[in-house]
Design an enzyme around this catalytic site. Structure first.
Site, short mmCIF file in Angstrom:
data_model
loop_
_atom_site.label_atom_id
_atom_site.label_comp_id
_atom_site.label_asym_id
_atom_site.label_seq_id
_atom_site.Cartn_x
_atom_site.Cartn_y
_atom_site.Cartn_z
N HIS A 137 -1.83 -2.41 5.77
CA HIS A 137 -2.25 -1.52 4.98
C HIS A 137 -3.05 -0.46 5.43
O HIS A 137 -2.84 0.64 5.39
CB HIS A 137 -3.35 -2.32 3.82
CG HIS A 137 -2.45 -3.45 3.18
ND1 HIS A 137 -1.20 -3.54 2.92
CD2 HIS A 137 -2.99 -4.55 2.56
CE1 HIS A 137 -0.81 -4.72 2.15
NE2 HIS A 137 -2.15 -5.46 1.96
N TYR A 162 0.76 -1.20 -0.05
CA TYR A 162 0.07 -0.02 0.18
C TYR A 162 0.84 1.24 -0.15
O TYR A 162 0.45 2.23 -0.62
CB TYR A 162 -1.16 -0.01 1.20
CG TYR A 162 -2.14 -0.60 0.81
CD1 TYR A 162 -2.31 -1.93 0.06
CD2 TYR A 162 -3.46 0.27 0.53
CE1 TYR A 162 -3.41 -2.37 -0.37
CE2 TYR A 162 -4.68 -0.14 0.02
CZ TYR A 162 -4.57 -1.61 -0.53
OH TYR A 162 -5.77 -1.79 -1.12
N GLU A 170 -13.51 -5.38 -0.86
CA GLU A 170 -13.11 -6.05 -2.01
C GLU A 170 -14.63 -6.76 -2.62
O GLU A 170 -15.10 -7.30 -1.52
CB GLU A 170 -11.96 -7.36 -1.71
CG GLU A 170 -10.72 -6.59 -2.30
CD GLU A 170 -9.50 -7.69 -1.99
OE1 GLU A 170 -8.45 -7.43 -2.32
OE2 GLU A 170 -9.82 -8.69 -1.27
#
Ligand code: BG6
Length: 480
Positions: free
Chosen positions: A235, A174, A211
């Site tokens: 992240h 990230y 997601e």
């Protein structure tokens, strides 16, 4: 071949990460002439493979257009392969011989491997494959860096007994994303933000990762780790850190990482009352085709309580942030792919407009897809009436920076390793702090096995997550 300047060794060359990420990235860098001249790549794995075998594994992921064909032939020429075990010193001696035959060069070792072999591979690198001259050696490792504070400490101690911190590159991909890198410039390159970037003006911060697909095929790994370790502890916490840290004295890697560690130290461990856990269930009509639930994945053990969705409220107990909730929210099998930071400002004091019309300002940094920075703000409704409405100051990269290719996170990070910049890599004390914040919660979840709240594949996740955000001073705008 003589006079080579760099050798890049891919351990786990036959694996998923190598074929999906590392080789395609190396190819892109090579094609764009960004790899240093005279770089050679050696794949290393247990299977006995020819270069052709390796190439056929890359094929679905490595884009070669007709125009690139001759370039690709050149790329093949800088690649070779060495089969060997991960714990056999004589195999590493063969690898070392291959490297030495290439020349006196800097050495980069990428561990695209399961953590179970980190120890033996790093021991063997140290014993057999370090650069013996004035050239440097750098080791790149991927998460998971342990699974809790103790195991991560063991790994850190092991690594630091072999390598100097400046030789270790812990990847959190990230940190290679455009918008994540942009956070520091937004915050510290704009005068308008500094006076309002604190508890006086900010009501809450929501950092989301969504997601639209489940664990398909990765259920085994995922079930062992869960979404907190997979995404949140690294992240999302990195995003929080970049939003919350103080201004470093310079953009030097150590200055930045010192500030990151400092702000992490101000975050107490997460308490379970501030957490919502979810797990997706099947959806017979998901997007035109049936979507299976987490527990229907054959690689997931029956009755698993591993969360696939988590929202957690964190607090930064310092002068700037005390009392401001930072809500980290991540989930698999949701309604969309999105990663973003939403900074919600407090209500306007003394609202003189029609009650309820004036909405809170919100600064949104959309990491993906379609990178953007936009500020939700009030404006007069255009026209005769003296009404007001919510609108946006919109910096969408696709329209403002048309045609500029946004480098892939891994491309940037791998180049950073070549150039020796550790700005976007995780330092060991930073990792320690990240585990300190999450370990009590992880242990409690593993011991008590609370039943996660079911949510349907393709939905926004459990409604309890929105409720947690609402009780933490975040007003739901219908878009997050
Ligand atoms: C990885 C996680 O670190 O990040 C995956 O292990 C996740 O589970 C991925 O899918 C997301 O990365 P990106 O760049 O696609 O947002």
């Amino acid at each position: 071949v003589h006079g080579a300047s760099h050798v890049f060794v891919v351990f786990g060359a036959s694996g998923d990460l190598a074929k999906k990420k590392i080789y395609p990235v190396l190819w892109n860098l090579f094609k764009d002439e960004l790899l240093p001249k005279e770089t050679y790549i050696i794949g290393y794995a247990r299977s006995k493979l020819s270069l052709e075998d390796l190439q056929s594994r890359w094929a679905p992921y490595l884009k070669v257009t007709d125009d690139d064909k001759s370039k690709f032939q050149e790329f093949l020429k800088i690649n070779s392969y060495c089969s060997g075990n991960y714990d056999k010193t004589s195999d590493f001696a063969r690898l070392d011989k291959m490297i030495s035959e290439i020349g006196n060069c800097n050495r980069l070792f990428y561990l695209a491997l399961p953590p179970t072999v980190y120890e033996s591979v790093t021991l063997n690198i140290k014993a057999t494959c370090m650069s013996k001259s004035d050239k440097w050696t750098r080791v790149i490792i991927e998460k998971p860096f342990g699974r809790d504070l103790d195991s991560s400490e063991l790994l850190s101690n092991h690594l630091s007994s072999l390598f100097k911190e400046e030789e270790i590159y812990r990847i959190d991909h990230y940190l290679g994303k455009e918008m994540v890198q942009n956070l520091m410039v937004l915050r510290f390159g704009n005068r308008i933000f500094s006076p309002i970037w604190n508890r006086d003006s900010i009501a809450s911060v929501v950092i989301s990762f969504k997601e639209p697909f489940g664990t398909e095929g990765r259920g085994g790994y995922f079930n062992d780790f869960g979404i907190i370790r997979d995404v949140m502890q690294n992240h999302l916490l990195q995003l929080l850190t970049l939003v919350a840290m103080e201004k470093p004295p310079s953009t030097d890697a150590e200055d930045i990482r010192n500030e990151k560690v400092k702000v992490l130290k101000s975050i107490p461990p997460i308490v379970i009352d501030n957490v919502v856990l979810g797990q997706y269930v099947g959806n017979p009509e998901g997007n035109g085709e049936e979507k299976l639930g987490y527990l229907d994945d054959p690689t997931v053990p029956a009755g698993s309580t591993t969360p696939t969705f988590v929202t957690a409220a964190l607090f930064v107990r310092n002068e700037r942030w005390d009392g401001v909730p930072f809500l980290l929210r991540c989930g698999k099998a949701l309604n969309e792919r999105k990663a973003e930071v939403r900074i919600q400002f407090k209500d306007i004091p003394g609202d003189i407009f029609n009650e309820g019309k004036v909405k809170r300002n919100e600064l949104v940094i959309r990491v993906q897809p379609n990178e953007a920075v936009y500020m939700k703000m009030m404006a007069k409704t255009p026209g005769m009436s003296f009404d007001c409405e919510e609108t946006e100051l919109d910096l969408t990269y696709g329209s403002r920076y048309k045609g500029i290719k946004m480098p892939e996170a891994y491309e940037r990070l791998i180049l950073d390793v070549f150039t020796g910049s550790q700005i976007n890599f995780v330092r060991s004390d930073e990792l320690y702090q990240a585990w300190r914040i999450f370990t009590p919660l992880l242990h409690q979840i593993e011991e008590e096995k609370p039943k996660p709240i079911p949510y349907v594949y393709g939905s926004r996740g459990p409604k309890e997550s929105d409720e947690l955000c609402a009780t933490n001073n975040f007003i739901y705008t219908g878009t997050y």
